[in-house]
Design an enzyme around this catalytic site. Structure first.
Site, short mmCIF file in Angstrom:
data_model
loop_
_atom_site.label_atom_id
_atom_site.label_comp_id
_atom_site.label_asym_id
_atom_site.label_seq_id
_atom_site.Cartn_x
_atom_site.Cartn_y
_atom_site.Cartn_z
N CYS A 23 81.40 78.41 -17.77
CA CYS A 23 81.19 79.69 -17.08
C CYS A 23 82.29 79.83 -16.04
O CYS A 23 82.32 79.09 -15.05
CB CYS A 23 79.82 79.75 -16.40
SG CYS A 23 79.62 81.28 -15.42
N MET A 54 82.89 88.26 -17.88
CA MET A 54 82.77 86.81 -17.75
C MET A 54 84.11 86.24 -17.31
O MET A 54 85.16 86.68 -17.77
CB MET A 54 82.36 86.19 -19.08
CG MET A 54 81.09 86.80 -19.69
SD MET A 54 81.37 88.36 -20.55
CE MET A 54 81.99 87.76 -22.13
#
Length: 396
Positions: free
Chosen positions: A104, A317
């Site tokens: 992430c 993201m």
């Protein structure tokens, strides 16, 4: 019938970039969860509140979106010349699994701050004021990330005037460097797993599309917006409210994953929701962001919309931003062409919440493209710290 009291586990709830997650120190986890496996996954699922057939995660810390259904486990690094090992778990909202297949990028912005504040960085490396450079080993993808964390009066500086579209309040800027972000050829092949910057992707009963498959930051499938019936300015409701569109994207993603070599059978994509990502690009256009901010065509080099865990992301993201920056730097990719083509070291792209600038340094050596570094700025903040509690049977 008697029930055992809940188990308390030290934890910190943090925002990093446009995501939120529950952070743990490895040695604070119950002994059975300090190693990968069933118990660890059960604990993280219960902490977040999954699987939840209502898709709300009311009985957990998750926020019912891919951006908020996240967990992080950190430890002093076992790698030479690194400070902290960073392991990321993307928790499915409605299914009983944790996806460990990727990083992430947004929560990366919080890793350095957590590591400094929790004794994972050697005190001799931490300045009283200025910037603390934290070298992070990203265990999911086995890559080095460098976080430049601002310090003030011996503490991590969290407040500031840096604004990030998709985050309501300003905070302190954290600069992130993703070193050698492209895949090194292990899972799914090299940076371009097919060897091409543009491929033809055939999806039975749906269509045939141009696609750029890239392993950089996170495996990503890029499509042209117009080829799949969009213009590139769409916001979340335009796609997330359309069940047929979401199913179509998931089918395209599954066939793209197979063509990238990430899965062998289409059905495997169901258990691999975190990777690859799927995104669509277009040339700049004016639009109004989800916050009501007017984005002019001249404010961006291109527009990008990306899906995560089966839904259109509200912003972008962090790992997909690395993929965007990398692909934009390489002539001939769909991302590069949408941005006008040619060689470039940075792009500003439009996403549903606004814009983001990302840079990448690409080199063409020995007939192959290489990217040495991708850079972006994010921010991070501790939201709450203390303990999370899980029922005792979670550890069984």
């Amino acid at each position: 019938m008697r029930f055992a009291p809940q188990v308390k586990i030290p934890a910190t709830y943090m925002r990093g970039g446009t995501s939120k997650g529950v952070f743990f120190k490895l040695d604070d986890l119950p002994a059975a969860a300090q190693l990968p496996g069933k118990i660890r996954d059960q604990i993280l699922l219960r902490v977040i509140g999954s699987p939840d057939p209502y898709a709300k995660q009311i009985d957990g810390m998750g926020g019912a979106s891919s951006s908020t259904s996240k967990t992080v486990i950190l430890a002093k690094s076992t790698q030479p010349d690194h400070d902290v090992d960073y392991l990321f778990g993307q928790v499915s909202i409605d299914q009983p699994f944790v996806d460990w297949s990727g990083n992430c990028g947004n929560l990366t912005a919080a890793v350095g701050a957590f590591a400094i504040s929790n004794g994972l960085v050697d005190a001799s490396k931490i300045p009283e004021n200025g910037i603390c450079t934290v070298r992070i080993w990203q265990k999911n993808i086995e890559k080095t990330i460098i976080a430049h964390v601002p310090m003030a009066h011996g503490q991590v500086q969290e407040t500031g005037d840096f604004e990030l579209d998709g985050v309501t309040f300003p905070a302190a800027e954290v600069q992130i460097e993703f070193l050698d972000p492209a895949d090194d050829g292990e899972e799914g092949g090299a940076m371009f797993p097919t060897g091409n910057v543009v491929d033809t992707l055939h999806v039975p009963d749906i269509g045939t599309f141009q696609a750029t498959f890239i392993n950089a930051g996170i495996p990503t499938i890029f499509l042209n917006a117009e080829e799949i019936g969009y213009i590139g300015t769409e916001l979340q409701d335009a796609i997330n409210g359309d069940a047929q569109a979401l199913a179509r994207f998931e089918t395209i993603r599954a066939y793209g994953a197979k063509q990238m070599g990430l899965i062998q059978e289409i059905a495997e994509a169901e258990k691999r929701q975190h990777t690859p990502k799927i995104a669509f690009v277009s040339a700049p256009k004016s639009y109004v962001s989800s916050s009501g901010k007017q984005i002019q065509a001249e404010d961006t080099d291109l527009l990008v919309r990306a899906l995560s865990m089966g839904k259109l992301h509200h912003a972008m993201m962090g790992t997909a931003a690395v993929a965007i920056g990398t692909a934009a730097a390489i002539p001939g990719t769909l991302v590069n062409l949408a941005a006008g083509g040619g060689e470039r070291e940075a792009v500003r792209f439009g996403h549903p919440s606004g814009t983001l600038r990302v840079g990448a340094q690409a080199l063409h050596e020995n007939g192959q493209w290489q990217v040495k570094k991708a850079l972006m700025s994010r921010s991070a903040r501790v939201l709450m710290e203390g303990w999370v509690r899980v029922p005792a049977e979670t550890l069984e």
